[in-house]
Design an enzyme around this catalytic site. Sequence first.
Site, short mmCIF file in Angstrom:
data_model
loop_
_atom_site.label_atom_id
_atom_site.label_comp_id
_atom_site.label_asym_id
_atom_site.label_seq_id
_atom_site.Cartn_x
_atom_site.Cartn_y
_atom_site.Cartn_z
N ASP A 83 -15.39 -49.29 57.03
CA ASP A 83 -16.30 -50.31 57.06
C ASP A 83 -16.48 -50.64 58.74
OD1 ASP A 83 -17.99 -52.56 56.29
OD2 ASP A 83 -16.57 -52.86 54.67
N ASP A 118 -12.00 -52.74 45.50
CA ASP A 118 -11.82 -53.72 44.52
C ASP A 118 -12.92 -55.17 44.71
OD1 ASP A 118 -10.28 -54.63 46.92
OD2 ASP A 118 -10.16 -56.50 45.87
N GLY A 130 -6.31 -49.34 48.78
CA GLY A 130 -7.62 -48.76 48.20
C GLY A 130 -7.55 -47.19 48.33
N LYS A 165 -19.38 -46.65 56.16
CA LYS A 165 -20.43 -47.32 56.07
C LYS A 165 -21.05 -47.29 57.69
CE LYS A 165 -20.26 -50.84 52.65
NZ LYS A 165 -19.63 -52.16 52.65
N PHE A 204 -21.89 -54.03 48.82
CA PHE A 204 -20.61 -54.33 48.18
C PHE A 204 -20.16 -53.47 47.23
CE2 PHE A 204 -17.03 -56.18 46.56
CZ PHE A 204 -16.70 -57.42 47.20
N ARG A 244 -10.43 -51.54 40.97
CA ARG A 244 -9.97 -50.27 41.58
C ARG A 244 -9.74 -49.12 40.53
NH1 ARG A 244 -7.87 -51.89 46.48
NH2 ARG A 244 -7.11 -54.10 46.52
C1 PRP Z 1 -10.29 -51.75 53.20
C2 PRP Z 1 -10.03 -50.29 53.41
C3 PRP Z 1 -9.78 -50.05 54.74
C4 PRP Z 1 -10.43 -51.32 55.55
C5 PRP Z 1 -11.51 -50.81 56.19
O1 PRP Z 1 -9.02 -52.20 53.15
O2 PRP Z 1 -8.96 -49.52 52.66
O3 PRP Z 1 -8.34 -49.74 54.89
O4 PRP Z 1 -10.72 -52.24 54.45
O5 PRP Z 1 -12.06 -51.74 56.72
P1 PRP Z 1 -12.47 -51.80 58.29
O6 PRP Z 1 -13.20 -50.41 58.54
O7 PRP Z 1 -13.72 -53.03 58.51
O8 PRP Z 1 -11.40 -52.07 59.36
P2 PRP Z 1 -8.56 -53.80 52.47
O9 PRP Z 1 -8.23 -54.53 53.64
O10 PRP Z 1 -9.85 -54.31 51.72
O11 PRP Z 1 -7.39 -53.72 51.61
P3 PRP Z 1 -6.94 -52.74 50.09
O12 PRP Z 1 -7.15 -51.37 50.72
O13 PRP Z 1 -5.58 -53.34 49.67
O14 PRP Z 1 -8.35 -53.19 49.21
#
Ligand code: PRP
Length: 183
Positions: A107, A163, A48, A135, A156, A169
């Site tokens: 998140d 994504d 991401g 968030k 969302f 993305r």
């Molecule tokens: C997303 C984002 C963070 C994580 C945050 O990655 O890039 O790394 O989630 O979530 P959290 O605060 O609840 O731990 P994701 O696992 O969706 O992978 P990606 O970056 O490959 O989409």
Amino acid sequence: MEEKDLGADLASVLVTAEQIQDKLAELAARIDEDYQGRDLLLVGVLRGAVMVMADLARTLHHPVEMDWMAVSSYGSGTKSSGVVRILKDLDTDVAGRNVLVVEDIIDTGLTLSWLLTNLSSRGPASVEVCALLRKPDMIRVDVPVRYVGFDIPNEFVIGYGLDYAQKYRNLPFVGTLAPHLYA
Ligand code: PRP
């Protein structure tokens, strides 16, 4: 991609491309000032953070190094278990280095919390975090985030690195997804 390419899949634009770039310029100015005269290693968290990393790094005047980590949660497949495994580790030894972790979104904060513990155990001179989005309603663990772009509601979100089923993305803005897609 543009707004019209999503058709009915896009519910709203939450943060425009211009707002993102303005915010990154603001954060970059702070980072340039804070790290003046010191080395700086940007650590992007795949996948991401690719967009934030690329635009932030290009906005900085500081001659940074860049490296990447890929992590994934163990267990149910939900990303917020807090138990993380490394899919791709850094190629750089961070001992004695000033590390700035670059994230697209915080998140629950569980991924970041694990990452900060992991990186800190490697003996860096400092570890800080820059995240474009956060968030506040979802936070489950208190993580120190020095540079935050935008606090957003618990919806969302897609675009600018984020994504839905690996797509969207490559939107230049952050938007919300129409509920019919994930309900
Ligand atoms: C997303 C984002 C963070 C994580 C945050 O990655 O890039 O790394 O989630 O979530 P959290 O605060 O609840 O731990 P994701 O696992 O969706 O992978 P990606 O970056 O490959 O989409």
